[in-house]
Write a protein that holds these residues in place. Structure first.
Motif, PDB file in Angstrom:
ATOM      1  N   PRO A   1       7.601  -1.100 -12.774  1.00 21.41           N
ATOM      2  CA  PRO A   1       7.974  -0.672 -11.557  1.00 21.41           C
ATOM      3  C   PRO A   1       7.066   0.304 -10.985  1.00 21.41           C
ATOM      4  O   PRO A   1       6.679   1.378 -11.902  1.00 21.41           O
ATOM      5  CB  PRO A   1       9.512  -0.208 -11.953  1.00 21.41           C
ATOM      6  N   LEU A   2       6.903   0.398  -9.701  1.00 25.17           N
ATOM      7  CA  LEU A   2       6.252   1.475  -9.253  1.00 25.17           C
ATOM      8  C   LEU A   2       6.810   2.690  -8.632  1.00 25.17           C
ATOM      9  O   LEU A   2       7.889   2.171  -7.855  1.00 25.17           O
ATOM     10  CB  LEU A   2       4.921   0.802  -8.290  1.00 25.17           C
ATOM     11  N   ASP A   3       6.303   3.974  -8.478  1.00 21.22           N
ATOM     12  CA  ASP A   3       7.394   4.860  -7.720  1.00 21.22           C
ATOM     13  C   ASP A   3       6.567   5.319  -6.620  1.00 21.22           C
ATOM     14  O   ASP A   3       5.569   4.992  -6.387  1.00 21.22           O
ATOM     15  CB  ASP A   3       7.703   6.006  -8.752  1.00 21.22           C
ATOM     16  N   ASP A   4       7.044   6.682  -5.918  1.00 20.54           N
ATOM     17  CA  ASP A   4       6.382   7.324  -5.030  1.00 20.54           C
ATOM     18  C   ASP A   4       5.205   7.586  -5.034  1.00 20.54           C
ATOM     19  O   ASP A   4       4.162   7.641  -4.372  1.00 20.54           O
ATOM     20  CB  ASP A   4       7.441   8.410  -4.380  1.00 20.54           C
ATOM     21  N   TYR A   5       4.771   8.185  -6.425  1.00 20.04           N
ATOM     22  CA  TYR A   5       3.634   8.589  -6.765  1.00 20.04           C
ATOM     23  C   TYR A   5       2.585   7.514  -6.785  1.00 20.04           C
ATOM     24  O   TYR A   5       1.598   7.754  -6.427  1.00 20.04           O
ATOM     25  CB  TYR A   5       3.637   9.307  -8.128  1.00 20.04           C
ATOM     26  N   ASP A   6       3.089   6.357  -7.195  1.00 18.61           N
ATOM     27  CA  ASP A   6       2.056   5.192  -7.000  1.00 18.61           C
ATOM     28  C   ASP A   6       1.744   4.855  -5.874  1.00 18.61           C
ATOM     29  O   ASP A   6       0.616   4.629  -5.390  1.00 18.61           O
ATOM     30  CB  ASP A   6       2.477   3.990  -7.920  1.00 18.61           C
ATOM     31  N   ARG A   7       2.741   4.990  -4.997  1.00 21.89           N
ATOM     32  CA  ARG A   7       2.278   4.651  -3.704  1.00 21.89           C
ATOM     33  C   ARG A   7       1.408   5.438  -2.762  1.00 21.89           C
ATOM     34  O   ARG A   7       0.673   4.886  -2.273  1.00 21.89           O
ATOM     35  CB  ARG A   7       4.139   4.666  -2.971  1.00 21.89           C
ATOM     36  N   ASN A   8       1.705   6.679  -3.082  1.00 20.37           N
ATOM     37  CA  ASN A   8       0.800   7.531  -2.344  1.00 20.37           C
ATOM     38  C   ASN A   8      -0.927   7.300  -2.992  1.00 20.37           C
ATOM     39  O   ASN A   8      -1.675   7.398  -2.292  1.00 20.37           O
ATOM     40  CB  ASN A   8       1.057   9.157  -2.864  1.00 20.37           C
ATOM     41  N   LEU A   9      -1.019   7.139  -4.407  1.00 16.78           N
ATOM     42  CA  LEU A   9      -2.355   6.654  -4.846  1.00 16.78           C
ATOM     43  C   LEU A   9      -2.698   5.439  -4.026  1.00 16.78           C
ATOM     44  O   LEU A   9      -3.885   5.415  -3.763  1.00 16.78           O
ATOM     45  CB  LEU A   9      -2.198   6.593  -6.214  1.00 16.78           C
ATOM     46  N   ILE A  10      -1.782   4.525  -4.083  1.00 17.21           N
ATOM     47  CA  ILE A  10      -2.394   3.314  -3.521  1.00 17.21           C
ATOM     48  C   ILE A  10      -2.576   3.280  -1.877  1.00 17.21           C
ATOM     49  O   ILE A  10      -3.615   2.794  -1.554  1.00 17.21           O
ATOM     50  CB  ILE A  10      -1.402   2.085  -3.718  1.00 17.21           C
ATOM     51  N   GLU A  11      -1.859   4.109  -1.164  1.00 21.45           N
ATOM     52  CA  GLU A  11      -2.205   4.344   0.318  1.00 21.45           C
ATOM     53  C   GLU A  11      -3.455   5.180   0.250  1.00 21.45           C
ATOM     54  O   GLU A  11      -4.679   4.656   1.417  1.00 21.45           O
ATOM     55  CB  GLU A  11      -1.020   5.308   0.875  1.00 21.45           C
ATOM     56  N   LEU A  12      -3.690   6.008  -0.604  1.00 21.62           N
ATOM     57  CA  LEU A  12      -5.233   6.417  -0.526  1.00 21.62           C
ATOM     58  C   LEU A  12      -6.204   5.590  -0.992  1.00 21.62           C
ATOM     59  O   LEU A  12      -7.435   5.378  -0.155  1.00 21.62           O
ATOM     60  CB  LEU A  12      -5.535   7.816  -1.584  1.00 21.62           C
ATOM     61  N   PHE A  13      -5.999   4.994  -1.911  1.00 25.14           N
ATOM     62  CA  PHE A  13      -6.958   3.880  -2.286  1.00 25.14           C
ATOM     63  C   PHE A  13      -7.418   2.831  -1.180  1.00 25.14           C
ATOM     64  O   PHE A  13      -8.290   2.421  -0.808  1.00 25.14           O
ATOM     65  CB  PHE A  13      -6.587   2.955  -3.461  1.00 25.14           C
ATOM     66  N   ALA A  14      -6.006   2.302  -0.650  1.00 29.73           N
ATOM     67  CA  ALA A  14      -6.077   1.279   0.492  1.00 29.73           C
ATOM     68  C   ALA A  14      -6.913   1.635   1.524  1.00 29.73           C
ATOM     69  O   ALA A  14      -7.609   0.961   2.411  1.00 29.73           O
ATOM     70  CB  ALA A  14      -4.714   0.764   0.821  1.00 29.73           C
ATOM     71  N   SER A  15      -7.155   3.044   2.007  1.00 32.94           N
ATOM     72  CA  SER A  15      -7.790   3.599   3.070  1.00 32.94           C
ATOM     73  C   SER A  15      -9.210   3.471   2.954  1.00 32.94           C
ATOM     74  O   SER A  15      -9.849   3.543   3.915  1.00 32.94           O
ATOM     75  CB  SER A  15      -7.292   5.099   3.150  1.00 32.94           C
ATOM     76  N   ASN A  16      -9.673   3.315   1.850  1.00 31.69           N
ATOM     77  CA  ASN A  16     -11.217   3.157   1.784  1.00 31.69           C
ATOM     78  C   ASN A  16     -11.615   1.691   1.482  1.00 31.69           C
ATOM     79  O   ASN A  16     -12.519   1.445   1.689  1.00 31.69           O
ATOM     80  CB  ASN A  16     -11.567   3.970   0.391  1.00 31.69           C
ATOM     81  N   VAL A  17     -10.524   0.940   1.084  1.00 34.14           N
ATOM     82  CA  VAL A  17     -10.943  -0.440   0.657  1.00 34.14           C
ATOM     83  C   VAL A  17     -11.489  -1.328   1.718  1.00 34.14           C
ATOM     84  O   VAL A  17     -12.372  -2.323   1.689  1.00 34.14           O
ATOM     85  CB  VAL A  17      -9.606  -1.139   0.318  1.00 34.14           C
ATOM     86  N   GLN A  18     -10.909  -1.298   2.896  1.00 30.61           N
ATOM     87  CA  GLN A  18     -11.172  -1.977   4.050  1.00 30.61           C
ATOM     88  C   GLN A  18     -12.923  -1.686   4.775  1.00 30.61           C
ATOM     89  O   GLN A  18     -13.570  -2.412   4.819  1.00 30.61           O
ATOM     90  CB  GLN A  18     -10.451  -1.914   5.294  1.00 30.61           C
ATOM     91  N   VAL A  19     -13.085  -0.372   4.600  1.00 31.10           N
ATOM     92  CA  VAL A  19     -14.424   0.027   4.846  1.00 31.10           C
ATOM     93  C   VAL A  19     -15.513  -0.597   3.884  1.00 31.10           C
ATOM     94  O   VAL A  19     -16.470  -0.977   4.173  1.00 31.10           O
ATOM     95  CB  VAL A  19     -14.610   1.634   4.943  1.00 31.10           C
ATOM     96  N   ALA A  20     -15.028  -0.526   2.739  1.00 28.16           N
ATOM     97  CA  ALA A  20     -15.932  -1.153   1.474  1.00 28.16           C
ATOM     98  C   ALA A  20     -16.096  -2.511   1.562  1.00 28.16           C
ATOM     99  O   ALA A  20     -17.235  -2.965   1.496  1.00 28.16           O
ATOM    100  CB  ALA A  20     -15.344  -0.768   0.126  1.00 28.16           C
ATOM    101  N   PHE A  21     -15.023  -3.285   2.045  1.00 25.18           N
ATOM    102  CA  PHE A  21     -14.880  -4.754   2.242  1.00 25.18           C
ATOM    103  C   PHE A  21     -15.778  -4.919   3.456  1.00 25.18           C
ATOM    104  O   PHE A  21     -16.719  -6.046   3.315  1.00 25.18           O
ATOM    105  CB  PHE A  21     -13.462  -5.129   2.560  1.00 25.18           C
ATOM    106  N   GLU A  22     -15.850  -4.494   4.413  1.00 27.68           N
ATOM    107  CA  GLU A  22     -16.883  -4.420   5.687  1.00 27.68           C
ATOM    108  C   GLU A  22     -18.340  -4.233   5.257  1.00 27.68           C
ATOM    109  O   GLU A  22     -19.048  -4.992   5.632  1.00 27.68           O
ATOM    110  CB  GLU A  22     -16.205  -3.647   6.826  1.00 27.68           C
ATOM    111  N   GLN A  23     -18.365  -3.339   4.663  1.00 29.66           N
ATOM    112  CA  GLN A  23     -19.662  -3.153   4.020  1.00 29.66           C
ATOM    113  C   GLN A  23     -20.397  -4.160   3.209  1.00 29.66           C
ATOM    114  O   GLN A  23     -21.589  -4.694   3.116  1.00 29.66           O
ATOM    115  CB  GLN A  23     -19.810  -1.828   3.241  1.00 29.66           C
ATOM    116  N   VAL A  24     -19.449  -4.749   2.518  1.00 22.03           N
ATOM    117  CA  VAL A  24     -19.977  -5.924   1.318  1.00 22.03           C
ATOM    118  C   VAL A  24     -20.251  -7.104   2.363  1.00 22.03           C
ATOM    119  O   VAL A  24     -21.015  -7.895   2.229  1.00 22.03           O
ATOM    120  CB  VAL A  24     -18.675  -6.585   0.609  1.00 22.03           C
ATOM    121  N   GLN A  25     -19.320  -7.314   3.658  1.00 21.62           N
ATOM    122  CA  GLN A  25     -19.537  -8.310   4.189  1.00 21.62           C
ATOM    123  C   GLN A  25     -21.078  -8.228   5.323  1.00 21.62           C
ATOM    124  O   GLN A  25     -21.769  -9.328   5.163  1.00 21.62           O
ATOM    125  CB  GLN A  25     -18.338  -8.460   5.453  1.00 21.62           C
TER     126      GLN A  25
END
Length: 514
Positions: free
Chosen positions: A287-311
């Motif tokens: 089970p994930l909590d609010d702390y995990d949510r915050n980490l994933i939000e931070l991580f997800a904010s960079n994922v799209q930019v990295a994905f576009e760079q790969v493309q």
């Protein structure tokens, strides 16, 4: 009255979930102190966690326990035990030897004169100092609560620091990846680190724009498996997720947020280019909590930019490869009826595999081999197609044109073109240093060039259309046996001869067209 006995049906006892505990270490050489402390804190609950007591009856015993448990929240530490300063030695051990700055230390002593409070507070990293005579049950309760609050806050700060460090590392690693397979594999690894375990499936859903509805989410990249064994597959979104996941995807996309359910989560990935993407993890390890949510939000904010760079990187490399292919085709049309380069490329790939080169190196070599004869584009066709030996002035003309073309491409930045220029320079160098133009020897010659030298000569000797040089297979084997260690790398020659049937198969399946 019936003699039968009536028994009520057995009711299965409800199994309560195991409650998490705070670890409290009692260090004291008086057994009654342990008993009294446990009794005073018997019903202690803080933030829905009780206390797990651990006892140590000497300083050395305490050190042993501390080495075995790195998650002790509070230590109730006596000063005078086997020696007058045993407790103080334990305090120094905690901070200076095992570098534990998280555990809260409450020093309590029955002989305050042995360890004056002012001296102890100034010289030792402890968090509270109590005399046993003043430490009533209420004061003990208050001290422990205060210490646990401090421990909780310190651990939360440390977890945040580590989480942010993981985010920075994860983002940096993703930006260094160049392929979709590599990107998804990196995504799986970094998410596993963040959430403390691997999800069963990781999916990446890409939309044309941030305002797109779910029906417009076109690309659904699925990566199955915890260990990165399965390849990336691209599916239709609406055919790949269940109703509950679809609803969560709609919510995350509409609110640009993270949606966490019992066994899956959806995270919105921000973009600077008006695109909207989602990260879907199913089969969560816990089970994930609010702390995990915050980490994933931070991580997800960079994922799209990295994905576009790969493309973008993939598109650029695809365009570069197409250009190189077109140049290669121009060479193919001028050399040996169009099959010499094809054969040499396949032979180089096979020998490179046997030599243990990485697939990335083999890919570069494969493209570079097709360009290493680029000088032939400016050599008159009648010289390329002439049978028999070239006259000295004709050979000088060939070398001049090739040298000029090497000069043109030698400063190129693209790794394939740079490799092609190197191959053109070194293909006539010999293992024993007797070659030209620089008399390089052994490992001074790049392994790509050593592979090409063997393959190019092998193809010439086995090409029936090349009448002056053609030799039957037994003579070719004998030739390479005699030339290894002088003209050619002996280990590469052994690899060629040990599997000569595969090399012959390439020759026979790719004959010249005229």
């Amino acid at each position: 009255m019936s003699d039968d006995f009536l028994f009520a049906d057995d009711v299965e006892e409800e199994t309560l979930p195991e409650r998490a505990s705070w670890k409290v270490l009692i260090v004291d050489d008086e057994p009654e102190i342990h008993a009294v402390t446990k009794l005073a804190l018997n019903d202690f609950i803080f933030q829905d966690r009780d206390i797990e007591f651990i006892s140590a009856h000497s300083g050395e015993d305490a050190k042993r326990v501390l080495r075995e448990h790195n998650d002790i929240a509070v230590i109730l530490l006596d000063v005078v035990m086997e020696t007058d300063d045993a407790g103080l030695r334990v305090a120094k051990f905690i901070r200076d030897e095992i570098n534990n700055y998280f555990t809260r230390i409450i020093l309590r002593t029955g002989q305050p004169g042995q360890a004056p409070e002012l001296d102890v507070i100034l010289n030792y990293d402890i968090n509270d100092y109590k005399s046993k005579t003043e430490l009533t049950s209420q004061k003990l309760f208050t001290s422990v609560i205060s210490a646990l609050r401090s421990y909780r806050d310190i651990i939360n700060l440390e977890n945040s620091r580590r989480g942010l460090e993981s985010i920075l590392t994860a983002s940096s690693n993703l930006f260094n990846l160049r392929t979709l397979d590599g990107f998804m594999n990196g995504l799986v690894q970094q998410l596993t680190s963040l959430i403390g375990g691997a999800a069963q499936e990781v999916s990446y859903i890409s939309a044309p724009s941030a305002s797109s509805g779910l029906d417009e989410l076109a690309d659904y990249v699925l990566y199955k498996g915890k260990c990165g064994d399965d390849k990336v597959s691209v599916n239709s979104v609406l055919n790949s997720v269940n109703d509950e996941q679809l609803q969560a995807c709609r919510s995350a996309l509409a609110n640009k947020s993270v949606v966490i359910q019992d066994d899956f989560l959806v995270a919105y990935c921000h973009s600077n280019h008006q695109r909207g993407s989602l990260l879907l993890l199913t089969g969560l390890p816990r089970p994930l909590d609010d702390y995990d949510r915050n980490l994933i939000e931070l991580f997800a904010s960079n994922v799209q930019v990295a994905f576009e760079q790969v493309q973008l990187t993939s598109e650029v490399e695809a365009n570069q490869k197409e250009i190189l292919e077109q140049v290669s085709k121009a060479l193919v049309c001028r050399l040996s009826g169009g099959r010499h380069i094809q054969r040499v490329t396949l032979l180089c790939e096979l020998l490179a595999q046997k030599a243990g080169l990485s697939q990335d190196d083999i890919d570069v070599l494969s493209l570079a081999v097709r360009l290493h004869d680029i000088g032939s584009l400016v050599v008159p066709v009648n010289l390329l197609s002439k049978s028999g030996e070239l006259a000295p002035e004709e050979m000088d003309l060939v070398r001049q044109h090739v040298s000029e073309d090497i000069a043109v491409i030698k400063d190129a930045e693209h790794p394939v073109i740079k490799t092609a220029a190197m191959l053109a320079r070194e293909q006539y160098e010999c293992w024993d240093g007797s070659g030209y133009p620089k008399s390089l020897k052994q490992e001074q010659i790049h392994i790509f060039s050593r592979i090409l030298a063997i393959v190019d000569e092998y193809d010439s000797l086995r090409n029936e259309k090349c009448k002056p040089k053609y030799r039957p297979l037994p003579e070719v084997v004998q030739y390479f046996q005699s030339a290894k260690g002088s003209l050619f790398d002996p280990q590469l020659v052994d690899l060629l001869l040990s599997d000569i049937e595969h090399f012959e198969d390439i020759i026979s399946k790719n004959p010249d067209s005229h």
